[in-house]
Scaffold this active site. Sequence first.
Site, short mmCIF file in Angstrom:
data_model
loop_
_atom_site.label_atom_id
_atom_site.label_comp_id
_atom_site.label_asym_id
_atom_site.label_seq_id
_atom_site.Cartn_x
_atom_site.Cartn_y
_atom_site.Cartn_z
N GLU A 108 -0.39 7.26 -3.42
CA GLU A 108 0.45 6.69 -4.45
C GLU A 108 -0.35 6.30 -5.69
O GLU A 108 -1.57 6.15 -5.65
CB GLU A 108 1.19 5.44 -3.94
CG GLU A 108 0.36 4.18 -3.86
CD GLU A 108 -0.40 4.02 -2.57
OE1 GLU A 108 -1.57 3.59 -2.65
OE2 GLU A 108 0.14 4.30 -1.50
N TYR A 112 1.84 1.87 0.88
CA TYR A 112 2.29 0.77 0.03
C TYR A 112 3.80 0.82 -0.18
O TYR A 112 4.50 -0.20 -0.18
CB TYR A 112 1.55 0.87 -1.30
CG TYR A 112 1.49 -0.40 -2.13
CD1 TYR A 112 2.18 -1.56 -1.76
CD2 TYR A 112 0.74 -0.43 -3.30
CE1 TYR A 112 2.13 -2.70 -2.52
CE2 TYR A 112 0.67 -1.59 -4.08
CZ TYR A 112 1.37 -2.71 -3.68
OH TYR A 112 1.31 -3.84 -4.45
N ASP A 140 6.71 -7.38 -10.41
CA ASP A 140 5.25 -7.45 -10.21
C ASP A 140 4.58 -6.10 -10.36
O ASP A 140 3.35 -6.03 -10.47
CB ASP A 140 4.94 -7.99 -8.80
CG ASP A 140 5.23 -9.48 -8.68
OD1 ASP A 140 5.57 -10.09 -9.71
OD2 ASP A 140 5.13 -10.02 -7.56
N ASP A 186 -7.73 5.52 7.26
CA ASP A 186 -6.97 6.15 6.18
C ASP A 186 -7.69 6.04 4.84
O ASP A 186 -7.60 6.95 4.01
CB ASP A 186 -5.58 5.53 6.09
CG ASP A 186 -4.69 5.92 7.26
OD1 ASP A 186 -4.95 6.97 7.88
OD2 ASP A 186 -3.74 5.17 7.56
N GLY A 187 -8.39 4.92 4.62
CA GLY A 187 -9.13 4.77 3.37
C GLY A 187 -10.20 5.83 3.20
O GLY A 187 -10.36 6.41 2.12
#
Length: 288
Positions: free
Chosen positions: A145, A187, A174, A72-73
């Site tokens: 995202e 994510y 966060d 996916d990266g």
Amino acid sequence: MKQLVIFGNTYQQDDTTRVLALLKYLRGRGLEVAVEHDYLQYLCNGAEHCDYASFHASEVPDADMALSLGGDGTFLTTAMWVARQGMPILGINLGHLGYLTAGRLDENSTTIDDVLAGNYRIEERSMLQASCDGVDIPHPWALNEIAILRHDTSSMLDMQTTLRGRELTTYRGDGLIVSTPTGSTAYNLSVGGPILEPTTSCLVISPISPHSLTSRPLVVRDDSQITVCTHSRADYYEVSIDGEVTLCPTGSTLTIGLAPYCARLVQRLSNNFASTLRQKLLWGTDQR
């Protein structure tokens, strides 16, 4: 189809032989093949007859399709470079999950032959773009995202957020994720956000470790402009755009909205959202 541009990475070191065999096969089918420069250098290290055309990622030549070899990266990186051209992207998984890819590179896979025979469809997936006050973001477009994250501090962030010009809330925690439907299984999913069918017209705003029990993921229209003014004890906070990180100064405003183009994903005719959930996310599987 006559021309292919090929992207990959150097992480799947055991797959070099299979990739070179694929390039030879594609050339044998009469296709003009050009390989991203750094990836070609990696593939051709000591290999014979590795005389393929190359290009730099910032100057992708015109082609009928981009081939992403990896996980996916690698797919996200490929989309970053070619989506603006409207070029269809075929993902072939050499990694682990490969949620975005259409098939694997193995002896039993017919993905390449199916696509060469024209047995595929193209899905258009919305993308995001971001801008930050006074900051040059090299690659401001995201298929998955855009996330606001802490930098050099363990203290929580205060993120004053507006939706379509109206005050929404101040998220404290966060960080904050704005996700496309495609990225809802990335994510966003890991912080408890909903899974969205990837062709729906919406976005998800998901807080990361919120300091309030009333802060929950929120689904909004995809024509929504979202602005976030972030305050922190550190001088900077991080903006992660599909994993590419840019530092923005504390007190600056990040503006997020739809990109003016879509990513065009090549899908096999047999692929669909329901089967992808079952096969790749083990949806509904009894894991006892």
